[in-house]
Design an enzyme around this catalytic site. Structure first.
Site, short mmCIF file in Angstrom:
data_model
loop_
_atom_site.label_atom_id
_atom_site.label_comp_id
_atom_site.label_asym_id
_atom_site.label_seq_id
_atom_site.Cartn_x
_atom_site.Cartn_y
_atom_site.Cartn_z
N HIS A 15 0.84 -1.20 0.00
CA HIS A 15 0.00 0.00 0.00
C HIS A 15 0.88 1.25 0.00
O HIS A 15 1.89 1.31 0.70
CB HIS A 15 -0.93 0.00 1.21
N HIS A 16 0.46 2.24 -0.80
CA HIS A 16 1.27 3.44 -0.98
C HIS A 16 1.40 4.24 0.32
O HIS A 16 2.32 5.05 0.47
CB HIS A 16 0.66 4.33 -2.06
N SER A 17 0.50 4.03 1.29
CA SER A 17 0.60 4.77 2.55
C SER A 17 1.83 4.37 3.35
O SER A 17 2.28 5.10 4.23
CB SER A 17 -0.65 4.54 3.39
N ASN A 74 6.04 9.30 3.38
CA ASN A 74 5.69 9.84 2.07
C ASN A 74 5.92 11.35 2.08
O ASN A 74 5.09 12.11 2.56
CB ASN A 74 4.22 9.56 1.76
#
Length: 501
Positions: free
Chosen positions: A154-156, A348
């Site tokens: 997951h990009h999180s 991020n």
């Protein structure tokens, strides 16, 4: 199914030990859990041998699970509609994350099977009650490998560069099992003009002032265009422009392995960067693909005829990591260490850049690369990525997640595609003892029907397309167009080289 349709509040009321500390989500990580931007990173890894699943599990237990983000799960607010609010460390059961499907002994088209498998993954929501990553092992022989490992993260958890660094930190050189991969470095030698003369310092001050003014002007222009894109400025509605709701639909991933030596040949002859070359051939391939689609809509199959409308606006969004990325060696040492006090630089921290693509039919294939260099050089002299990151954080704090997600989604939707290029190892590496043949990463969950990603590895460059097949039904033809234009550019560069000799 979108995140907002199935995410339910999870009760986090329990007796916590003193070691259980909730780490808050970064602003960007919160955005990646919004229904409009529920993004995951996919990376296909081809191996030379059949994958020994138990060896992979043992290796993950010894390295990856020591990373705090890999061994953390989401904590949800019990009252705010189940919104994720932070990370908490948990014990990882690797068996829950390494998935080995039962495959038929005879599969007619292994490569298509892998494509369909990944497409199905894009429609399967991740289990938010455990750490948000998984590895799928497909012991199936394809045209480029004897087995495939598919990472879904997951990009999180982190930005794309950080996550790829994490994966590569788990690999070792095939020639030296104790050494982490090494990466090519650019030659940054610069000529020192007038270094011994009194005019050197005056010239340096003038150049610095000129550069600062140019940086300021480019940043103002770029931010004005970005603001306009958030409000009203849309790309031309071309046959590769996404339709409404494309972020929730399935994505098809296809890849093509190109010659990095051919790209370097063009780069050296034209005195540009590798990034200039790959942006140039992508512009050329898209131009040819769109010209064919417009011709087909008119019933004209002549690809030599110019069917392109005038003044096509087609832009790509680029995510730029504005935080220094952890070095592969440092990540590897941290994962091998049992010291809980070691600091991990993670998260991020990304800004956005809008990169205009030149869509036209040109007689000289090298013109696409010249145009790409001019555009990219301007973007290098701009602080667009830094300011878009700062603005996103400010809007998130001032107006909340919902408004920020809507604005970000609108800005992305008004552009046409996503584009990225990541530098990979220059020698053969092994993933827990399994020599790798190729590495093909990409992403899904954002409102684009086309994502173009380039990943270098050894002497090859892997082109990866992630497409919405309702918009782009023939992604392999687009791969063909980009590959053919690389061949045209190589031929033109060779002729230019001979002429200058």
């Amino acid at each position: 199914m979108a995140c907002g349709q199935w995410l339910k509040p999870i009760n986090t009321t329990r007796n916590k030990t003193e070691d259980e500390v909730v780490e808050p989500l970064s602003p960007a990580s919160r955005l990646f859990h919004a229904p409009q931007l529920n993004c995951c990173i996919i990376a296909m890894v081809g191996c030379k041998t059949m994958i020994n699943v138990e060896v992979i599990k043992d290796g993950i237990n010894q390295t990856m699970v020591k990373h705090p983000r890999i061994s953390s799960k989401l904590v949800f607010h019990p009252k705010k509609h189940g919104k994720p609010v932070g990370w908490i460390r948990t014990k990882v059961n690797v068996d829950d994350h390494v998935i080995v499907p039962n495959l038929h002994s005879h599969i007619n088209s292994p490569d298509k099977f892998v494509e369909d498998y990944v497409t199905n993954l894009t429609q399967t929501p991740m289990d938010l009650t455990k750490p948000l990553w998984e590895i799928h092992i497909l012991n199936i022989k394809t045209k480029d490998a004897n087995s495939i490992a598919i990472f879904r993260i997951h990009h999180s958890i982190g930005d794309g560069v950080s996550l790829m660094s994490l994966v590569l930190a788990c690999t070792r050189k095939t020639s030296d099992p104790n050494a982490v991969p090494t990466f090519p470095t650019e030659d940054k030698k610069k000529k020192k003009l007038f270094e011994n003369s009194s005019s050197f310092w005056l010239l340096s001050c003038f150049l610095w002032l000129w550069f600062a003014l140019k940086m300021l002007w480019n940043t103002i222009v770029d931010l004005c265009f970005f603001l306009a894109t958030m409000i009203f400025l849309k790309d031309t509605n071309t046959p590769v422009k996404a339709s409404r709701g494309t972020e929730k639909g399935p994505k098809k991933f296809v890849y093509r392995i190109l010659s990095l030596d051919d790209i370097k040949l063009v780069k050296n002859v034209m005195n540009v960067t590798i990034n200039d070359v790959i942006v140039g051939i992508t512009q050329a391939g898209l131009s040819r693909y769109l010209n064919r689609k417009y011709g087909e809509s008119k019933g004209d199959q002549n690809v030599q005829q110019n069917h392109l409308p005038q003044h096509i606006r087609l832009r790509s969004t680029l995510l730029v990591n504005i935080r220094p990325t952890s070095k592969i060696q440092d990540l590897a040492e941290q994962m091998e260490s049992n010291d809980p006090k070691r600091k991990w630089e993670w998260g991020n921290s990304i800004g956005y850049i809008l990169l205009p693509f030149d869509i036209a039919l040109r007689d000289d294939p090298l013109d696409y690369i010249r145009k790409a260099k001019t555009t990219i050089d301007k973007k290098k002299q701009s602080l667009e990525a830094v300011f878009t990151f700062i603005c996103a954080e400010f809007i998130l704090k001032a107006l909340g997640l919902g408004v920020t997600a809507t604005i970000t989604h609108r800005a992305l939707s008004n552009a046409t595609l996503s584009f990225s290029n990541v530098v990979g190892p220059k020698e053969e590496i092994s993933f827990y003892g399994h020599p790798m043949t190729f590495l093909a990463p990409s992403v899904y969950g954002h409102p684009h029907a086309l994502t173009v990603h380039f990943q270098s590895y050894m002497d090859q460059m892997t082109l990866v397309l992630a497409v919405d097949q309702n918009v782009i039904p023939e992604p392999h033809r687009l791969c063909d167009d980009i590959e053919e234009f690389l061949a045209f550019a190589k031929e033109a560069a060779q002729k230019k080289k001979i002429f200058h000799i």
